[in-house]
Design an enzyme around this catalytic site. Structure first.
Site, mmCIF file in Angstrom:
data_model
loop_
_atom_site.group_PDB
_atom_site.id
_atom_site.type_symbol
_atom_site.label_atom_id
_atom_site.label_comp_id
_atom_site.label_asym_id
_atom_site.label_seq_id
_atom_site.Cartn_x
_atom_site.Cartn_y
_atom_site.Cartn_z
ATOM 1 N N LYS A 20 0.804 -1.224 0.000
ATOM 2 C CA LYS A 20 0.000 0.000 0.000
ATOM 3 C C LYS A 20 0.837 1.274 0.000
ATOM 4 O O LYS A 20 0.367 2.330 -0.432
ATOM 5 C CB LYS A 20 -0.919 -0.001 1.221
ATOM 6 C CG LYS A 20 -1.964 -1.099 1.203
ATOM 7 C CD LYS A 20 -3.153 -0.715 0.337
ATOM 8 C CE LYS A 20 -4.297 -1.705 0.478
ATOM 9 N NZ LYS A 20 -5.467 -1.312 -0.322
ATOM 10 N N SER B 269 -9.126 -0.799 6.065
ATOM 11 C CA SER B 269 -9.048 -1.882 7.038
ATOM 12 C C SER B 269 -7.654 -1.950 7.646
ATOM 13 O O SER B 269 -7.397 -2.745 8.519
ATOM 14 C CB SER B 269 -9.403 -3.212 6.379
ATOM 15 O OG SER B 269 -8.446 -3.534 5.408
#
Lengths: 292, 292
Positions: B20, B45
């Site tokens: 990410k 999340s």
């Protein structure tokens, strides 16, 4: 966390999951064809065992591996995976040596000691060549110590490249024979050992002791609780799977003993050797939970 | 084990412990100074959250991170470690979006969606550049799918280098919205999801769906038990710490669905993207024991 730059040599990513493959490979491929044909034999708490089995398999010769009955399951599995023939012994060093001797008498297989052997030392020394090629400005190496094969090879190779480099050993308090030997100026063996670091229970040999005596600056001993904390850090921050014996170098660098010693303030670029990653996750997890 | 050559792209070793950081970094550093000064906000999340917090910290701007209350502790800790300001939401996608919207209204912070954003896709696509530089003969890529940001970026970049490369998505049976969408030819959202792979519970967005529809050959769905087995293999054989979501690509390649499909027999050099390694060891261990 340590106030220094840390570089990790991840031998858990080595073939067989530990640095031992370096020495084993060098030893097995140094044999002449006649000697090699009889196979090789050793006794080992595990990582050398798997490494020798793998090296022998690569050369296409048999390997006989004497393993103490209390060795971790994953290490035994590794030996089987690489085609080693397992011969069981008791846990004591004496029993291991006796059983290995018996195998030698029966088969003529060449005995390859886990650490007290020049071919093994030379193999492990290749770690220094790689570290210092990748990070030439490293000024300090911190290395787990058990029988001394790893640190002797590393120290000899590293000092030959950079005589100013500082070599420290990391040792569990519950198996502190190297620290005692260094203080006494002679090899000391312990009646027993007690540590979670199952790969660090061996004692110095006559081949490794002079190197440790002369080239290793100091032995930093740490508690099992510090080893466990360092193991967790390796999992959580480095994201590599290490065995407790492999994490002890990080434990040593983070310890008060190291951090508060004024003469080690200049150790700013530290290479930490993570010696291996063969661990039963179930056993490890229980240790982490107990925070033993 | 798979009868093929497998190459692992270990994004668990990436900054923040997951891929990410690539997208987040690209998004944050694409902002002009005025926009950037208001900070960034997202809901996630976990792994995107930590990545965005880290990227914002590097640029010296604030980040507001909306996190569902049931997120894994280690992922929350990562956000805190990187200086993100946490705003809590309920677990549902709807609640996350509402809370993020509120933060935007109050602060003017730029919303950076976890995956449905071109800057994010482009960042994740750098994975393909690296894989295909290191192993140019890879013929297949297997990538976890959740919202589709990772696989869309990877597919666009990889296909632009080698149009013949085959891209497969790996998805948990308990969150199989991508498989259903692909079969239906339109985006399908599920009323709820149930899988150990907590990073793979998001649904495709209008930005990622067309890429998944047109460039992804197939979606391979696997059971949680297969994910757990693959996670264990990563720990025991690769010696890297992965989260279950990260191990799903290996699970897919080892699955009967993949192995027995005759038209995938020619997938011989497979790049598997291990998407991340942020896992609560305690939670993971309980799952492994249950073999859920």
């Amino acid at each position: 966390m340590s106030g220094r730059q840390l570089y990790f040599k991840c031998e858990c990513l080595q073939k067989g999951g530990a640095f031992k493959f370096r020495g084993a490979c060098n030893a097995v491929f140094s044999l002449n064809d006649e000697d090699a044909s009889k196979g090789v034999v050793t006794h080992s708490s595990g990582n050398h065992a798997a490494a020798l089995a793998l090296a022998a398999k690569l050369r296409g010769i048999p390997s006989y591996i004497v393993i103490p009955k209390n060795a971790p399951t994953c290490k035994i599995e590794n030996v089987k995976r690489y085609g080693g023939q397992i011969v069981w012994s008791e846990a004591s060093v004496q029993s291991r040596e006796e059983v290995a001797n018996k195998v030698w008498q029966e088969t003529g297989a060449i005995f390859i000691h886990p650490y007290n052997d020049g071919r093994i030392l030379s193999g492990q020394g290749t770690i220094s060549l790689e570290i210092l090629e990748q990070v030439p400005h490293i000024d300090t190496l911190v290395v787990p110590i058990s029988g001394g094969g790893l640190i002797s090879g590393i120290a000899l190779a590293a000092k030959s490249i950079n005589p100013a480099i500082r070599i420290f050993a990391a040792e569990p308090k519950g198996a502190n024979d190297a620290a005692l030997s260094k203080a006494a100026g002679r090899i000391i063996r312990l009646p027993e050992t007690d540590t979670i670091a199952d790969g660090l229970r061996a004692f110095l040999g006559d081949f490794t002791w002079p190197v440790v005596r002369d080239l290793v600056e100091d032995i930093i001993t740490v508690e099992d609780s510090e080893i466990i904390k360092a193991t967790k850090l390796c999992f959580e921050i480095l994201k590599v799977v290490v065995e407790p014996s492999g994490a002890i170098g990080l434990a040593a660098v983070l310890s008060d003993t190291f951090q508060k010693n004024p003469s080690w303030k200049e150790c700013n670029h530290i290479g930490i050797v993570i010696s291996g990653g063969n661990v039963d996750l179930a056993v490890l997890w229980d240790s982490l939970k107990k925070g033993k």
